[in-house]
Structures are given as C-alpha cells and as structure tokens.
Write an enzyme that holds these catalytic residues in place. Structure first.
Site, short mmCIF file in Angstrom:
data_model
loop_
_atom_site.label_atom_id
_atom_site.label_comp_id
_atom_site.label_asym_id
_atom_site.label_seq_id
_atom_site.Cartn_x
_atom_site.Cartn_y
_atom_site.Cartn_z
N ASP A 64 0.62 -0.79 0.11
CA ASP A 64 0.05 -0.08 0.07
C ASP A 64 0.45 1.38 0.37
OD1 ASP A 64 -0.97 -2.12 1.03
OD2 ASP A 64 -1.90 -1.63 2.86
N SER A 124 -0.80 -0.16 7.41
CA SER A 124 -0.97 1.29 6.93
C SER A 124 -1.50 2.58 7.29
CB SER A 124 -2.02 1.10 5.44
OG SER A 124 -0.79 0.21 4.84
N1 DQQ Z 1 -2.30 -3.67 3.95
C1 DQQ Z 1 -3.26 -3.87 4.18
C2 DQQ Z 1 -4.09 -2.75 5.17
C3 DQQ Z 1 -2.92 -3.16 6.17
C4 DQQ Z 1 -1.79 -2.86 4.65
C5 DQQ Z 1 -4.09 -3.43 2.14
C6 DQQ Z 1 -0.78 -4.51 5.51
O1 DQQ Z 1 -5.60 -3.05 5.31
O2 DQQ Z 1 -2.81 -2.11 6.97
O3 DQQ Z 1 -3.19 -4.13 1.68
O4 DQQ Z 1 -0.13 -4.02 4.83
#
Ligand code: DQQ
Length: 575
Positions: A64, A124
């Site tokens: 992300d 994230s």
């Molecule tokens: N990636 C997810 C999020 C989380 C992060 C989405 C963890 O919900 O915070 O791709 O790497």
C-alpha cells in the site's frame, strides 16, 4: 560442512514453501508472516520485467501507498515495505520524495517498529497537515498483543525538507480498539479533517462479523480521540473495509464527498459519493450508487489499497496512488528479488455529468516522453491488424489512440441476457480479444512478440442490449506470456460512452512499462491495470500492434506513441 547442510535443507524447505504458495490471492491478504521466507536474502533486483517509469524501490516487497502528501515543495510517498525479502512481512513505512511525482529519491524507512504500540508492525495510514504547518502521520501499529491500534507520529526536524525522521510520542496509541471493536481488524486511518466545531475527524476501517465499517473518531487536540456518538460514518455487508479514503470532489454547490473502501474479500476497491453533513457527521451516498461489489471502482484491474491527497501546488488537484500487486508466483518474486509496483499517480475528479469519478495520469509523466510516432486516419479493416513501427523500446511506452467505428453499429453482437447482472469481467472472459465479434473487439496488442505468440490485448467490444449499445473495455492477458503458471485474469468494465453521440469514437491511452499495462478509456472514464510477464516480448524485442477482430471496419483517427525515458531514482538507502 554442517552449516552447509543446514543451509541446503533450509533452501529445500524454502523452495517447497515458495513453490507451493502462489502470490495470489495475495499472501498479504491474511497477513500471515512466513518466517522461512523472511530470513533469506531475496537476491538480485535486476530483471527485464522491472518498470522504467512506475515507482519501485530497488528491491524487496512493497504494498500500500501510505501518508502521501505534498509538503513545502516536496511530494512524499510512504509505502508498506519489507526491508528483508520479496514477500509480505516485517512491515515498515518506506519513504521516497520527489519534486515532480516522476523522479524519486529513496530515503531510509520513516516509521518502523520501535515501541510496544507497534512492535509487531507499522501498517497503513495517512498524513494530515495541521494548521500550524506541521504534518502528522496516523498509522496502524500492531502491538505486543497483536492488537491493531492507531498511532500518531510527527517529524523530528521540520527544517529537514525531506522530513526523514519521525517521532512517535509516548502517549501512543491514540486510538486503541474500544470495547466491542474487533482488535484484529481495526486499521488504516484516513487523513483527518477539521469540522466547523473545531474538532478533528478521521475514519478507521474495521469489520463486525461480515459487516465492513468506516468508524468515525473525533479529537480536539489530535491526541485524545473518541468514537462519534452517532455511530459509523458508513457500513456495508461486504466483509472487512481496508484503507478507507474520504474526501471532497467538485466545486461549490456541486461538491460531493467520496468514500472509497478496499474490500479484503475481493481485493478490489469500490467507491460511492454523496452528501456529507459536517454538523452531524452523516454521509448519504447518492441514490443511484451501490456499495460493494455492485458499486463503482477506481480501476477494474490490479489496483488496491489506494490513497489520495490534495496537491495544493497544482490548482489544487486531487492525486490518487494505488498498489499493483504481482500476478506471478511467490517463487518468481523471490527469484526476481522484488514484488509490487505503485501505479502511475493519477489526477482524479468528478465527471461533469456527476455520474462517476474520472482519472488521468498526472501531466508530469509526459515529461518522460521521447521519440514520437504519429499515425492519422488509418483504416483497420474487419479482421485485420497492423504493427505500429518506429518506437525504440515498445516495452516502455505511452500510447494515445483514438478509434472510430466507421462501419456503423448495426453488427453489434446481441448482449446475452444471461450476462445481465454479471460483471464485465465475466463477459470479457466469455468474449475475449480472440473471439470475433460484430463491432470489435478492436484495440491494441501490447508487449507482443514478433510472431504474436505473446501479446496482451487492450480493447473495446460493442454489444446491442435491446437497442442500447453497451461498450465493454477489457484487458486480456491470456496470451501475454509463454509461462503458463501465471495468473492471467481478464479484467474489464462497462464504459459509459454513447457511441451514437460520439460518432462511433472512443479514445484509449495505455502506459506500457515492461510488466505493467495501465489503460485509460473514454478520456479517463475507465481504467484497467494488468501485470504481465512476457518471456520474449521484452525490451526492444516487444512490439505494438493495432487489431480489429470484429466484422465492422474501424479507423485509427489519431495515434501518438512515445518512447518513455526511465524515471531517475536515486537512493540514500544503504542496502
Ligand atoms: N495492507 C492492507 C492494510 C494493512 C496493510 C491492505 C498491511 O489493511 O494496513 O493491503 O500491510
């Protein structure tokens, strides 16, 4: 000797694990850590499939985009990163800066586990620029008990133009999961906004059994946060809502608020827009818009966990970043030494008819355009194709083409009633680029080998649904690679174009970047991103074609193709 045997055994276990676990659906979805995969050096990053002008760090896993912002002349892109391997795990916030959204300086990770409130990972989150000019980052920490908590961080030194170091106050976490909140599904805080009452607001994604929720929190000082008494901002019967984003688009009385969520269950993103009452903190999507899988999407392909920011330097404009996962296997990723690319940053705005959002690559990307090939008014007869010649490296190109259906729409195939209610992807899987049609399929074959054995089709196809023309836009990578173990889904959407009104004209832009095929149809009404892994159509051996597999002639009214120079990526990272 003993050591060598242990290492050899570790490798065998590792290879078995890697080969048995494809990278889709993403390992990351369930957030499992694979210790055997973490401890190994993933190897070299050099690879013909690495991108030239899409954002990638030199090696390892990324997912992300996080905390994207423009601050005092510098764009900041933070992103989820595994500093140790090309698989998900050990997650930190890596950091890169740019003055043009094209060329980047890679910095040391900005936020990484240091404290009990994020000892198991820094997931994230978003950035907010406070009224005193200080940026604040809110992110999800995984604490010592495995709970997901929201933390705040501030720059250590505001005089550092790159904001390299970030400090996490001891009073973290600022938003622990309250009673009744699922502590293993409570994450990804949005950028905060100020209400007329002087209170800050932000939204956190969570789930309650199968219900996904965007929970609203309020704070006077950015330190003490409490859930809004009125309940969540919005919810839907769709499973976990990851990476919510909530922001205004449009002007004055036309202003709408957009709520985007990333659905963990489908790994696609959906949005609604509607009215947001600042005084009561209620959000009501416009009546015509559906939540979840029946809803609108930013991108109908491989694009997830996106985040927008307001770029005050330019007009201002809203800019969207999203993550494109790999479609190869985990073993491939480990061999390549890297996994994950950021899509081209896209300008995002509300369509003038108010029916959907529009997207277009930020204009700065055009600064990389080099050698130019132009074609005007070239007929592509039914069942024919031609090669676009003159590009030096068609594997790294930007192609803008405008098609016109010149043979009328009479031969459009009937829309099978069995497809009613089905999504476009199902229709495209049934009627791909090689299934001859009435009007279309016509479009581009990109990353094609000389004998056309490898090719990725980006195309349009027109159906007649009880007298109404339905236009399908599709990426068909089913022949993109000789490698047959890859995930090669057709991705598609129905594009809101009335060909009768446009005189049969429909434009397409495709950004080709070695393993990325990122397409925009109808001036930005539809975008579809695919990851492909040609074995022969690489570098200067790749070719570009225009094809028409329909019974109706089409014309290329304009085609402008450009070789793209590589973005400049310098690094302060000591790998
Ligand atoms: N990636 C997810 C999020 C989380 C992060 C989405 C963890 O919900 O915070 O791709 O790497």
């Amino acid at each position: 000797m003993g050591m060598a045997i242990i290492q050899a055994r570790t490798w065998v276990v590792f290879l078995l694990l890697a080969l048995l676990s494809p990278s889709w659906p993403v390992a990351e979805a369930s957030h499992h850590v694979s210790p055997d995969l973490q401890s190994l050096d993933a190897g070299l990053a050099a690879d013909a499939l690495r991108t030239g002008y899409h954002f990638q760090p030199p090696m390892h896993w990324i997912n992300d985009p996080n905390g994207v912002m423009y601050y005092k002349g510098v764009y900041h892109l933070f992103y989820q990163y595994n500093p140790k391997a090309a698989v998900w795990g050990n997650i930190v916030w890596a950091h890169a800066v740019s003055t043009d959204l094209v060329n980047w300086v890679m910095l040391e990770p900005a936020i990484y586990p240091t404290a009990p409130f994020d000892v198991n990972g820094c997931w994230s989150g978003s950035a907010t620029v406070l009224p005193d000019g200080r940026p604040a980052i809110m992110y999800t920490g995984i604490d010592g008990d495995g709970r997901q908590v929201q933390n705040v961080a501030y720059p250590k030194d505001l005089s550092d133009p790159y904001l390299r170091e970030w400090v996490k106050p001891d009073y973290n976490p600022v938003i622990p999961p309250g009673s009744g909140v699922n502590a293993t599904a409570f994450r990804d805080p949005t950028t905060a906004w100020l209400g007329p009452d002087g209170l800050w607001r932000l939204v956190v994604g969570t789930k309650d059994n199968h219900r996904g929720l965007a929970v609203l929190y309020r704070s006077r000082d950015f330190q003490s946060w409490a859930p809004a008494e009125g309940g969540p901002l919005h919810h839907g019967d769709t499973g976990m809502w990851e990476c919510p984003d909530f922001y205004p688009v449009g002007d004055g009385a036309q202003t709408k608020h957009v709520l985007k969520v990333s659905l963990d269950l489908t790994r696609f993103e959906y949005y609604t827009f509607g009215s947001y009452d600042h005084a009561n903190d209620t959000y009501v999507p416009d009546a015509a818009l559906a939540d979840g899988e029946r809803g609108l999407r930013y991108d109908y392909g491989n694009f997830y966990a996106s985040k927008t920011f307001l770029d005050t330097a330019n007009k201002p404009r809203r800019v969207l970043w999203g993550w494109a996962n790999e479609s190869d296997s985990t073993a491939d990723d480990v061999r390549k030494g890297w996994a994950g690319v950021q899509a081209i940053p896209r300008k995002l705005w509300l369509a003038p008819d108010g029916k959907q959002l529009m997207q277009w690559p930020v204009a700065e990307v055009e600064s990389l355009r080099g050698n130019h090939v132009n074609i005007t008014d070239r007929l592509v007869e039914a069942g024919s194709y031609f090669e676009v010649q003159g590009l030096m490296i068609p594997a790294q190109a930007d192609v803008e083409v405008s098609f016109a259906v010149v043979g009328g729409l009479d031969k459009a195939e009937p829309f099978d009633p069995a497809w009613r209610g089905a999504d476009a992807q199902t229709v495209c899987a049934a009627r791909g680029a090689d299934a001859e049609g009435g009007v279309g399929p016509f479009g581009l074959w990109v990353l094609a080998s000389d004998q056309l054995k490898e090719r990725t089709a980006v195309f349009f196809r027109v159906f007649n649904d009880d007298g109404k023309h339905v236009v399908l836009m599709c990426n068909d990578p089913s022949r993109s690679s000789y490698a047959d173990h890859l995930y090669k889904p057709t991705f598609a959407g129905f594009i809101d174009v009335d060909l009768a009104k446009t005189g049969g004209k429909i434009p397409l832009r495709t950004l080709i970047d070695h393993s990325m095929v990122e397409s925009f149809g109808g001036h930005g009404k539809m975008s579809i991103l695919s990851r492909v892994y040609p074995t022969q159509a690489v570098g200067d051996k790749a070719r570009l074609y225009v094809f028409n597999n329909g019974e109706t002639d089409v014309k290329v009214t304009h085609l402008n193709a450009y070789d793209m120079r590589s973005a400049k990526i310098s690094t302060e990272i000591d790998r």
